[in-house]
Design a protein around this motif. Sequence first.
Motif, short mmCIF file in Angstrom:
data_model
loop_
_atom_site.label_atom_id
_atom_site.label_comp_id
_atom_site.label_asym_id
_atom_site.label_seq_id
_atom_site.Cartn_x
_atom_site.Cartn_y
_atom_site.Cartn_z
N SER A 44 50.96 43.04 25.81
CA SER A 44 50.39 44.27 26.36
C SER A 44 49.48 43.90 27.53
O SER A 44 49.04 42.75 27.65
CB SER A 44 49.59 45.03 25.30
N SER A 45 49.23 44.87 28.38
CA SER A 45 48.34 44.61 29.50
C SER A 45 47.67 45.91 29.94
O SER A 45 48.16 47.01 29.69
CB SER A 45 49.09 43.99 30.67
N SER A 46 46.54 45.77 30.59
CA SER A 46 45.80 46.91 31.14
C SER A 46 44.91 46.37 32.23
O SER A 46 44.85 45.16 32.48
CB SER A 46 44.98 47.61 30.05
N THR A 47 44.22 47.26 32.92
CA THR A 47 43.31 46.83 33.97
C THR A 47 41.94 47.44 33.76
O THR A 47 41.80 48.54 33.22
CB THR A 47 43.82 47.22 35.37
N ILE A 48 40.90 46.71 34.18
CA ILE A 48 39.52 47.16 34.14
C ILE A 48 38.99 47.13 35.57
O ILE A 48 39.06 46.10 36.23
CB ILE A 48 38.65 46.24 33.24
N ASN A 49 38.47 48.26 36.04
CA ASN A 49 37.90 48.32 37.38
C ASN A 49 36.43 47.91 37.34
O ASN A 49 35.64 48.46 36.58
CB ASN A 49 38.01 49.73 37.95
N VAL A 50 36.10 46.92 38.15
CA VAL A 50 34.71 46.47 38.31
C VAL A 50 34.36 46.68 39.78
O VAL A 50 34.62 45.83 40.62
CB VAL A 50 34.54 44.99 37.91
N GLY A 51 33.81 47.83 40.10
CA GLY A 51 33.66 48.19 41.49
C GLY A 51 35.02 48.29 42.14
O GLY A 51 35.91 48.99 41.65
N ASP A 52 35.22 47.55 43.23
CA ASP A 52 36.52 47.52 43.89
C ASP A 52 37.46 46.47 43.31
O ASP A 52 38.64 46.40 43.70
CB ASP A 52 36.34 47.25 45.39
N ALA A 53 36.97 45.67 42.40
CA ALA A 53 37.79 44.60 41.81
C ALA A 53 38.59 45.15 40.63
O ALA A 53 38.14 46.03 39.90
CB ALA A 53 36.91 43.45 41.34
N ILE A 54 39.79 44.62 40.45
CA ILE A 54 40.65 45.01 39.32
C ILE A 54 40.89 43.77 38.47
O ILE A 54 41.52 42.80 38.90
CB ILE A 54 41.99 45.59 39.82
N VAL A 55 40.37 43.80 37.24
CA VAL A 55 40.48 42.67 36.30
C VAL A 55 41.65 42.93 35.36
O VAL A 55 41.81 44.04 34.84
CB VAL A 55 39.18 42.49 35.51
N GLU A 56 42.46 41.92 35.15
CA GLU A 56 43.63 42.01 34.28
C GLU A 56 43.25 41.69 32.84
O GLU A 56 42.67 40.64 32.56
CB GLU A 56 44.69 41.02 34.76
N LEU A 57 43.54 42.59 31.93
CA LEU A 57 43.34 42.39 30.49
C LEU A 57 44.71 42.31 29.85
O LEU A 57 45.52 43.23 29.99
CB LEU A 57 42.54 43.55 29.90
N ALA A 58 45.01 41.21 29.17
CA ALA A 58 46.35 41.03 28.63
C ALA A 58 46.30 40.30 27.28
O ALA A 58 45.39 39.53 27.01
CB ALA A 58 47.23 40.26 29.61
N LYS A 59 47.31 40.58 26.47
CA LYS A 59 47.49 39.87 25.20
C LYS A 59 48.84 39.17 25.24
O LYS A 59 49.83 39.71 25.72
CB LYS A 59 47.44 40.83 24.02
N PHE A 60 48.86 37.92 24.76
CA PHE A 60 50.08 37.12 24.73
C PHE A 60 50.34 36.59 23.33
O PHE A 60 49.40 36.31 22.58
CB PHE A 60 49.96 35.91 25.67
N SER A 61 51.60 36.41 22.99
CA SER A 61 51.96 35.60 21.84
C SER A 61 52.28 34.20 22.35
O SER A 61 52.77 34.04 23.47
CB SER A 61 53.16 36.19 21.09
N CYS A 62 52.00 33.19 21.56
CA CYS A 62 52.12 31.80 22.01
C CYS A 62 53.18 31.06 21.21
O CYS A 62 53.27 31.22 19.99
CB CYS A 62 50.79 31.07 21.87
N GLY A 63 53.96 30.23 21.91
CA GLY A 63 54.91 29.37 21.23
C GLY A 63 54.24 28.14 20.65
O GLY A 63 54.76 27.51 19.73
#
Length: 218
Positions: free
Chosen positions: A40-59
């Motif tokens: 899954s993924s989403s974004t968080i706005n910090v002022g003009d910056a866009i931070v990527e929030l993501a979840k991964f499964s790992c091998g």
Amino acid sequence: MMRAFTILVSVFVLIAPGYSLRAPRGSLKAEVCPGARAISSSTINVGDAIVELAKFSCGARPTVTTVPAIHGLVSALSSTSSAPIPSGCPSPSPQPQNVCGAPCGADDVFCDRGPSSTPNPGPATDDCQTISTAANIISGSISQTFDLEPGHVQSLSFQTCSISFFNGLASNMTNCWLTFAQTALGVGQTCELPANAAGSCFPPDGASWELIIGRSAD
């Protein structure tokens, strides 16, 4: 004197967040762990910056190259066993292990210096500060905690910086976003980022979780 790595950890968030859910993208498959698959993924706005929030499964478990094998290759721990369940009774669902406030001392941090020929191979301080602000925004406006399944990574990334938290248990885990930011602060200061490439923190048991801060994949 190397520039100290600092991350601003504030309790009061004054920036109104922008938060959007969307489908996982192939480009999110940064090297957060071997065999990473975006869940899954989403974004968080910090002022003009866009931070990527993501979840991964790992091998496989993520590693930092200078972490000793006793830490980097330890198998995932099993949850604490309990008394046998009588036949015919359903097994109770285990409660997620809560690691909010878990300490990360200097002895628990391992650093990757990176190639000696590359000056400042680590992530830019300002980019990691932006991630810290995003973690505070999530904590103050969305949720104070996040839940993570076994063998999964929760990651925040912005430009050159990526901070990831790995669940090495065989059961679900709960962590606090403020703990996430504060642990990253300790790792960054100990490893003197960006003068060094990356850093990783383990709990005293050496395997139940791991936080890694380093440079985002290009």
